[in-house]
Design a protein around this motif. Structure first.
Motif, PDB file in Angstrom:
ATOM      1  N   ASP A 410      -2.498  -7.724   0.625  1.00  0.00           N
ATOM      2  CA  ASP A 410      -3.540  -6.996  -0.101  1.00  0.00           C
ATOM      3  C   ASP A 410      -4.837  -6.952   0.710  1.00  0.00           C
ATOM      4  O   ASP A 410      -5.469  -5.894   0.836  1.00  0.00           O
ATOM      5  CB  ASP A 410      -3.797  -7.651  -1.452  1.00  0.00           C
ATOM      6  CG  ASP A 410      -2.806  -7.206  -2.518  1.00  0.00           C
ATOM      7  OD1 ASP A 410      -2.531  -5.990  -2.579  1.00  0.00           O
ATOM      8  OD2 ASP A 410      -2.304  -8.055  -3.260  1.00  0.00           O
ATOM      9  N   GLU A 411      -5.233  -8.091   1.254  1.00  0.00           N
ATOM     10  CA  GLU A 411      -6.465  -8.133   2.046  1.00  0.00           C
ATOM     11  C   GLU A 411      -6.330  -7.269   3.295  1.00  0.00           C
ATOM     12  O   GLU A 411      -7.260  -6.536   3.658  1.00  0.00           O
ATOM     13  CB  GLU A 411      -6.787  -9.575   2.435  1.00  0.00           C
ATOM     14  CG  GLU A 411      -8.073  -9.708   3.231  1.00  0.00           C
ATOM     15  CD  GLU A 411      -8.398 -11.142   3.618  1.00  0.00           C
ATOM     16  OE1 GLU A 411      -9.410 -11.351   4.326  1.00  0.00           O
ATOM     17  OE2 GLU A 411      -7.642 -12.054   3.216  1.00  0.00           O
ATOM     18  N   ALA A 412      -5.186  -7.343   3.947  1.00  0.00           N
ATOM     19  CA  ALA A 412      -4.975  -6.540   5.150  1.00  0.00           C
ATOM     20  C   ALA A 412      -4.961  -5.050   4.825  1.00  0.00           C
ATOM     21  O   ALA A 412      -5.461  -4.226   5.601  1.00  0.00           O
ATOM     22  CB  ALA A 412      -3.672  -6.954   5.828  1.00  0.00           C
ATOM     23  N   THR A 413      -4.396  -4.688   3.673  1.00  0.00           N
ATOM     24  CA  THR A 413      -4.383  -3.278   3.260  1.00  0.00           C
ATOM     25  C   THR A 413      -5.802  -2.750   3.085  1.00  0.00           C
ATOM     26  O   THR A 413      -6.131  -1.646   3.537  1.00  0.00           O
ATOM     27  CB  THR A 413      -3.594  -3.112   1.946  1.00  0.00           C
ATOM     28  OG1 THR A 413      -2.221  -3.424   2.180  1.00  0.00           O
ATOM     29  CG2 THR A 413      -3.703  -1.687   1.418  1.00  0.00           C
ATOM     30  N   GLU A 414      -6.647  -3.521   2.420  1.00  0.00           N
ATOM     31  CA  GLU A 414      -8.033  -3.094   2.243  1.00  0.00           C
ATOM     32  C   GLU A 414      -8.736  -2.936   3.589  1.00  0.00           C
ATOM     33  O   GLU A 414      -9.583  -2.061   3.765  1.00  0.00           O
ATOM     34  CB  GLU A 414      -8.782  -4.102   1.370  1.00  0.00           C
ATOM     35  CG  GLU A 414      -8.318  -4.149  -0.067  1.00  0.00           C
ATOM     36  CD  GLU A 414      -8.398  -2.799  -0.755  1.00  0.00           C
ATOM     37  OE1 GLU A 414      -9.424  -2.105  -0.594  1.00  0.00           O
ATOM     38  OE2 GLU A 414      -7.430  -2.422  -1.446  1.00  0.00           O
ATOM     39  N   ALA A 415      -8.359  -3.765   4.565  1.00  0.00           N
ATOM     40  CA  ALA A 415      -9.004  -3.716   5.881  1.00  0.00           C
ATOM     41  C   ALA A 415      -8.633  -2.464   6.665  1.00  0.00           C
ATOM     42  O   ALA A 415      -9.448  -1.953   7.449  1.00  0.00           O
ATOM     43  CB  ALA A 415      -8.624  -4.966   6.683  1.00  0.00           C
ATOM     44  N   ILE A 416      -7.419  -1.949   6.464  1.00  0.00           N
ATOM     45  CA  ILE A 416      -7.012  -0.782   7.256  1.00  0.00           C
ATOM     46  C   ILE A 416      -7.356   0.541   6.595  1.00  0.00           C
ATOM     47  O   ILE A 416      -7.290   1.595   7.241  1.00  0.00           O
ATOM     48  CB  ILE A 416      -5.505  -0.818   7.588  1.00  0.00           C
ATOM     49  CG1 ILE A 416      -4.657  -0.568   6.336  1.00  0.00           C
ATOM     50  CG2 ILE A 416      -5.132  -2.126   8.274  1.00  0.00           C
ATOM     51  CD1 ILE A 416      -3.182  -0.381   6.634  1.00  0.00           C
ATOM     52  N   LYS A 417      -7.735   0.521   5.339  1.00  0.00           N
ATOM     53  CA  LYS A 417      -8.060   1.779   4.662  1.00  0.00           C
ATOM     54  C   LYS A 417      -9.184   2.552   5.352  1.00  0.00           C
ATOM     55  O   LYS A 417      -9.080   3.781   5.525  1.00  0.00           O
ATOM     56  CB  LYS A 417      -8.419   1.518   3.198  1.00  0.00           C
ATOM     57  CG  LYS A 417      -7.226   1.232   2.306  1.00  0.00           C
ATOM     58  CD  LYS A 417      -7.671   1.014   0.867  1.00  0.00           C
ATOM     59  CE  LYS A 417      -6.507   0.691  -0.047  1.00  0.00           C
ATOM     60  NZ  LYS A 417      -6.956   0.469  -1.449  1.00  0.00           N
TER      61      LYS A 417
END
Length: 480
Positions: A410-417
C-alpha cells in the motif's frame, strides 16, 4: 462518449480512474521482475505529457506518431513516458524489506482461521445441534465460502513466495511456496516459471502467458464470421454472457494449467525447439505438468517434476482422507472450498488485466513499463485487504516490483502514483460489489482488441478492447 475522470493527485498529474459511462525481449530465469526489468523505457518528453498528444519522442529525439488512440470509453491515450528507474527510486527503501517471520505469522493466522472454521462446523453443525436439513445445508454452504476466502489467502502468500517477496532466502521462499501451493493442488515451480514469463511480457500480444485477449480476426473466427462483419452482428444475449462467465470461473484455472487456454500460442518460436508442432488445447502438448511442455526450457524439467511430486503427495493425502471419512464429506470439506479458491483466483487475475481502459501491445510496440502499466487496481474491502492480502488493491505496483511484500505494497503504491500520473488506473467504486460488477462489465465490453480507427504509424500496434454489444466506441469500420 468519453468516460469522465476523477483525480486523487494535483491537476498537473491526474490519475486515470474509470467510471461506467523500444521492444525489449527479456529472457531471465528468475521469477522476480525486480532484477529483470528493462531500464531502457521511454524517457520523459514534453510532447507526451498530455493525454491528447498525437506524438511522442524517443530518447534520440525522433518523433513517433500514434494518431488518435481511444480506449473503449473514448478516453484519449498516449503510452507511458516514465522509466522503471523512476518507479523504483520513488519507493521508500524499507518497502523492499522482507520478513519471513512476519510472513509465517500471516500463514499461521490463515491456518488458524481454516482450522477453527472446520472445528466449529464439524462439531456444531450436526443433526444434534441443527435439526433442520435446509439450515444445515445453508450453514455448510457458508462454510465452503469462508474456507474459500481463507484458502485464497494462503494461495496469495504462496504466490508471494514464487516472486521472492516472502523472504530474502530463496530456499525459504521455495520450500514454503511448494508446500502451500501443493496443498491447494497448484504445481508450484511450474506455475512460478510461467507466471514469471507473464510478468516479463504483460500486455504483449505475442508473449504474455495470462489472459491474452482475442484479436478481431480471432473473435470473428470464433463466431463464424469475417472480421469486417463483427460490428454488424446482433448483440449477445445476457444469458450467453452469463454462461461464458460461469464457465470461466468454474473451469478456467484447471483449463489454464492443462491447456494454457488464455496464454499465447506462439510455441513454434520457443528457442530450444520444444514448441514445434505444439499448440494450446487438449492434446496439444502445452501444459504445466509435462517437463516437455514448450512453456519451459530443457533446464526447467527438474522443477516441473518437483511440482508434480508435490501434487502427488497432496492427492495421496486427499485419497486417504476420502477413503477414511467418505468422499461426500471430503467434497464439502475440501473440494467445494477448492472451487471457491479457483473462482477467486480467476476473477482476480481476469480483472487485473481486463478493463475497457487498458491497452495491449503488439511485440514491436511493447516494453516492460508499458506492459506493467496495462494493469488496474480494484477494491474488495475487508476481504481483499485482510483475507486476500491486498493482491487486488496493489497489483499495479506488483507488476513493477514483484519482490515487495504485500504488507508494504500500500505504501509503495502511493509512492508510485505521482510517477505514473495519468497512467495509474484504479476502479475502487462500491468496494466488493463494484469488484463483482466489474466481472460482468468486462465480459460484456472486453470481447476483442483492435487498433483505434484513428491510429497512425506506431499507434496501430497499440490495441484496445471493442465489442459487438454497442457499448463504448464502435468497432472500426475498416479493420486494419
Amino acid at each position: 462518449m468519453a468516460a469522465p475522470f476523477t483525480t486523487s493527485l494535483p491537476a498537473k498529474n491526474p490519475v486515470l480512474r474509470r467510471t461506467l459511462t523500444a521492444n525489449t525481449d527479456l529472457d531471465i530465469s528468475t521469477p522476480s521482475t525486480a532484477m529483470g526489468s528493462p531500464m531502457d523505457s521511454p524517457r520523459h518528453s514534453a510532447s507526451s505529457t498530455s493525454l491528447s498528444s498525437l506524438a511522442s519522442e524517443h530518447a534520440n529525439g525522433e518523433k513517433v506518431h500514434y494518431g488518435k488512440l481511444l480506449d473503449t470509453y473514448g478516453n484519449e491515450f498516449t503510452p507511458p513516458d516514465f522509466t522503471i528507474k523512476d518507479i523504483r527510486d520513488a519507493i521508500p527503501k524499507h518497502c523492499f524489506e522482507r520478513s519471513a517471520l512476519r510472513g509465517y505469522a500471516y500463514i499461521i493466522r490463515d491456518i488458524i482461521l481454516l482450522a477453527t472454521t472446520f472445528t466449529l462446523w464439524y462439531n456444531l453443525v450436526t443433526p444434534e445441534y441443527v435439526p433442520s436439513k435446509p439450515a444445515r445445508a445453508a450453514l455448510w454452504g457458508l462454510y465452503t465460502v469462508l474456507q474459500g476466502f481463507f484458502g485464497t489467502g494462503l494461495w496469495v502468500i504462496a504466490h508471494e513466495c514464487g516472486h521472492g517477496a516472502f523472504s530474502a532466502s530463496k530456499t525459504i521462499n521455495n520450500l514454503t511456496g511448494w508446500v502451500l501451493h501443493s496443498a491447494l493442488l497448484v504445481p508450484y515451480f511450474s506455475w512460478q516459471m510461467s507466471h514469471s514469463k507473464h510478468h516479463k511480457a504483460t500486455g504483449n500480444m505475442e508473449r504474455d502467458m495470462v489472459f491474452v485477449p482475442r484479436t478481431r480476426e480471432q473473435h470473428a473466427t470464433r463466431v463464424g464470421r469475417l472480421a469486417h462483419e463483427l460490428a454488424e452482428l446482433a448483440e449477445e444475449t445476457p444469458i450467453y454472457t452469463l454462461l461464458m462467465l460461469l464457465g470461466q470461473q468454474v473451469i478456467g484455472w484447471p483449463n489454464y494449467l492443462m491447456t494454457n487456454v488464455t496464454g499465447h500460442n506462439n510455441h513454434e518460436r520457443q528457442r530450444e525447439g520444444r514448441g514445434k508442432g505444439k499448440h494450446n488445447g487438449f492434446g496439444g502438448g502445452v501444459n504445466h505438468f509435462d517437463p516437455r511442455s514448450p512453456i519451459y526450457d530443457d533446464r526447467d524439467a527438474i522443477k516441473v517434476v518437483l511440482s508434480d511430486i508435490g501434487l502427488a503427495i497432496a492427492i495421496g493425502g486427499l485419497v486417504y482422507l476420502g477413503n477414511r471419512f467418505g468422499w461426500a464429506n471430503l467434497a464439502v470439506w475440501y473440494f467445494i472450498p477448492y472451487l471457491w479458491v479457483n473462482h477467486w483466483l480467476v476473477a482476480i487475475t481476469f480483472l487485473q488485466h481486463t478493463d475497457p481502459t487498458l491497452p495491449h501491445y503488439t511485440g514491436d510496440q511493447w516494453n516492460f513499463v508499458r506492459g506493467a502499466a496495462a494493469t488496474i487496481d480494484r477494491e474488495m474491502g475487508f476481504i481483499g485487504r485482510h483475507l486476500f492480502h491486498g493482491i487486488i488493491e496493489t497489483h499495479v505496483l506488483h507488476h513493477y516490483v514483484s519482490t515487495i511484500p504485500f504488507y508494504n505494497a500500500d505504501e509503495a503504491t502511493e509512492a508510485i502514483k505521482p510517477v505514473m500520473g495519468k497512467h495509474y488506473r484504479a476502479d475502487t467504486r462500491d468496494g466488493p460489489w463494484g469488484f463483482i460488477r466489474s466481472m460482468w462489465t468486462a465480459a460484456r465490453v472486453c470481447q476483442w482488441v483492435e487498433p483505434s480507427e484513428g491510429a497512425e504509424g506506431a499507434g496501430k500496434g497499440i490495441l484496445f478492447f471493442r465489442n459487438r454489444n454497442g457499448i463504448g466506441i464502435k468497432p472500426s469500420s475498416n479493420p486494419q
